[in-house]
Design a protein around this motif. Structure first.
Motif, PDB file in Angstrom:
ATOM      1  N   SER A  80      77.515  56.743  46.260  1.00 36.73           N
ATOM      2  CA  SER A  80      76.798  55.505  46.564  1.00 36.73           C
ATOM      3  C   SER A  80      75.369  55.544  46.026  1.00 36.73           C
ATOM      4  CB  SER A  80      76.797  55.244  48.069  1.00 36.73           C
ATOM      5  OG  SER A  80      76.170  56.303  48.773  1.00 36.73           O
ATOM      6  N   LYS A  81      74.719  56.687  46.067  1.00 37.45           N
ATOM      7  CA  LYS A  81      73.361  56.806  45.533  1.00 37.45           C
ATOM      8  C   LYS A  81      73.341  56.546  44.036  1.00 37.45           C
ATOM      9  CE  LYS A  81      69.486  60.028  45.105  1.00 37.45           C
ATOM     10  NZ  LYS A  81      68.970  61.396  45.448  1.00 37.45           N
ATOM     11  N   ARG A  82      74.286  57.097  43.308  1.00 35.18           N
ATOM     12  CA  ARG A  82      74.309  56.938  41.853  1.00 35.18           C
ATOM     13  C   ARG A  82      74.751  55.546  41.417  1.00 35.18           C
ATOM     14  NH1 ARG A  82      73.693  61.393  43.540  1.00 35.18           N
ATOM     15  NH2 ARG A  82      72.781  63.125  42.363  1.00 35.18           N
TER      16      ARG A  82
ATOM     17  N   LYS B 234      73.785  52.901  42.615  1.00 34.93           N
ATOM     18  CA  LYS B 234      72.635  52.003  42.692  1.00 34.93           C
ATOM     19  C   LYS B 234      71.842  51.971  41.395  1.00 34.93           C
ATOM     20  CE  LYS B 234      72.050  52.661  47.689  1.00 34.93           C
ATOM     21  NZ  LYS B 234      71.165  53.228  48.753  1.00 34.93           N
ATOM     22  N   THR B 235      71.959  53.003  40.572  1.00 31.12           N
ATOM     23  CA  THR B 235      71.125  53.100  39.374  1.00 31.12           C
ATOM     24  C   THR B 235      71.916  53.253  38.074  1.00 31.12           C
ATOM     25  OG1 THR B 235      70.907  55.489  39.755  1.00 31.12           O
ATOM     26  CG2 THR B 235      69.170  54.062  40.620  1.00 31.12           C
TER      27      THR B 235
ATOM     28  N   ASP C  63      81.782  49.017  43.869  1.00 36.33           N
ATOM     29  CA  ASP C  63      81.118  49.058  45.173  1.00 36.33           C
ATOM     30  C   ASP C  63      81.778  50.131  46.021  1.00 36.33           C
ATOM     31  OD1 ASP C  63      79.353  48.336  47.202  1.00 36.33           O
ATOM     32  OD2 ASP C  63      80.699  46.818  48.033  1.00 36.33           O
TER      33      ASP C  63
ATOM     34  N   ARG D 239      81.588  51.434  50.293  1.00 34.19           N
ATOM     35  CA  ARG D 239      81.031  51.221  51.634  1.00 34.19           C
ATOM     36  C   ARG D 239      81.737  52.158  52.618  1.00 34.19           C
ATOM     37  NH1 ARG D 239      82.130  46.107  49.674  1.00 34.19           N
ATOM     38  NH2 ARG D 239      83.980  45.912  50.996  1.00 34.19           N
TER      39      ARG D 239
END
Length: 299
Positions: A217-219, A221-222, A255, A257
């Protein structure tokens, strides 16, 4: 849930048709825009038969390219083939450089060979005879541009799985000749899309990244994230040459979650967006490779 490893997969086959162009904005790191690609391809009304590709029907070929430009979710690797790595790669290529994609395929069709950046595709006659002639592959049967492109990719890029089979023979689209091992997939991204790749995992060992959900999830985002997974846990597909529970499939994540122990993935796969829910333990079993893709932004 009665069993913690239950997977719920919902396939939206028509989702590509419903997504407007502005869902795919051009960011500062992409090479070309969908707007320019659509203007370019829509000006072409007709193609003459190609002397290089005797089994490709010009009208179907042109329509295939137009479909992929207008509906960027639509690339489909075919039923029962080992083309899934090339399908995922083509989806990323369309997002990064749809105009370059269209020009390259038209060059291959008209000239029998083509160049993308510094990579030259010059397929042998066996490939040119096979393209447009693949059958019993689902929608791929009527998508000769994708048949041609996947065969060209498989012919050009080789990995250790090609050690005993480097030359195409009829039916090799279903065999190890067309397979995409993890290192080969990442090399394709680096060489053709000029991505910076942070790849975790291997063909045999799961990635050691601690909390997989947090890492992914962190990766996401960018950058773009591609997961290399054990397809047998997701699809009932006949990989006749790979019997073990090994990774054979690539999905492009959109995505991720988490709610309690349930993780929800939304990703591109098989010509459309797919939603899958699974436990954290199953996610760990499912994923063999995590490719984090970023691109240098050129002012």
């Amino acid at each position: 849930m009665a069993f913690p490893a239950i997977i719920l997969c919902l396939f939206f086959g028509s989702v590509a048709k419903a997504i407007p162009l502005n869902t795919f904005p051009k960011d500062s790191s992409t090479t070309s825009s969908f707007k320019n690609a659509i203007i370019f391809i829509d000006k072409i009304d007709k193609l003459e038969p190609s002397k290089w590709w005797p089994n490709i029907k010009p009208a179907l070929f042109l329509q295939n390219i137009k479909t992929n430009i207008h509906q960027p979710l639509s690339p489909y690797q075919g039923r029962g083939t080992n083309f899934c790595g090339y399908g995922a790669f083509s989806y990323l290529l369309l997002q990064d450089d749809p105009l370059g994609y269209a020009k390259l395929l038209l060059q291959l069709y008209r000239d029998g060979k083509g160049t993308y950046r510094d990579i030259v595709f010059d397929p042998p006659v066996e490939i040119k005879k096979a393209a447009g002639n693949l059958r019993f592959k689902g929608i791929l049967d009527i998508r000769p541009a994708e048949q041609m492109w996947y065969l060209c990719l498989a012919d050009h890029f080789k990995g250790y799985l090609n050690f005993f089979n480097r030359k195409y023979d009829p039916g090799d689209e279903d065999r190890l000749w067309a397979s995409v091992n993890y290192g080969k997939f990442n090399r394709m991204l680096k060489q053709m899309l000029h991505y910076n790749i942070d790849a975790r995992g291997t063909d045999m060992i799961h990635p050691r990244v601690g909390d997989q959900f947090a890492y992914i999830s962190k990766r996401l985002k960018t950058g773009k994230v591609v997961l290399y997974i054990n397809n047998r846990l997701v699809h009932k597909k006949n990989h006749t040459k790979i019997k073990l529970g090994t990774p054979t499939h690539y999905i492009v994540l959109d995505d991720i979650r988490r709610e309690g122990d349930t993780i929800t993935l939304v990703y591109w796969d098989y010509g459309g967006k797919t939603l899958m829910q699974l436990s954290q333990s199953l996610l760990k079993r499912l994923v063999y490779g995590i490719s984090y893709c970023t691109k240098n932004i050129i002012p």
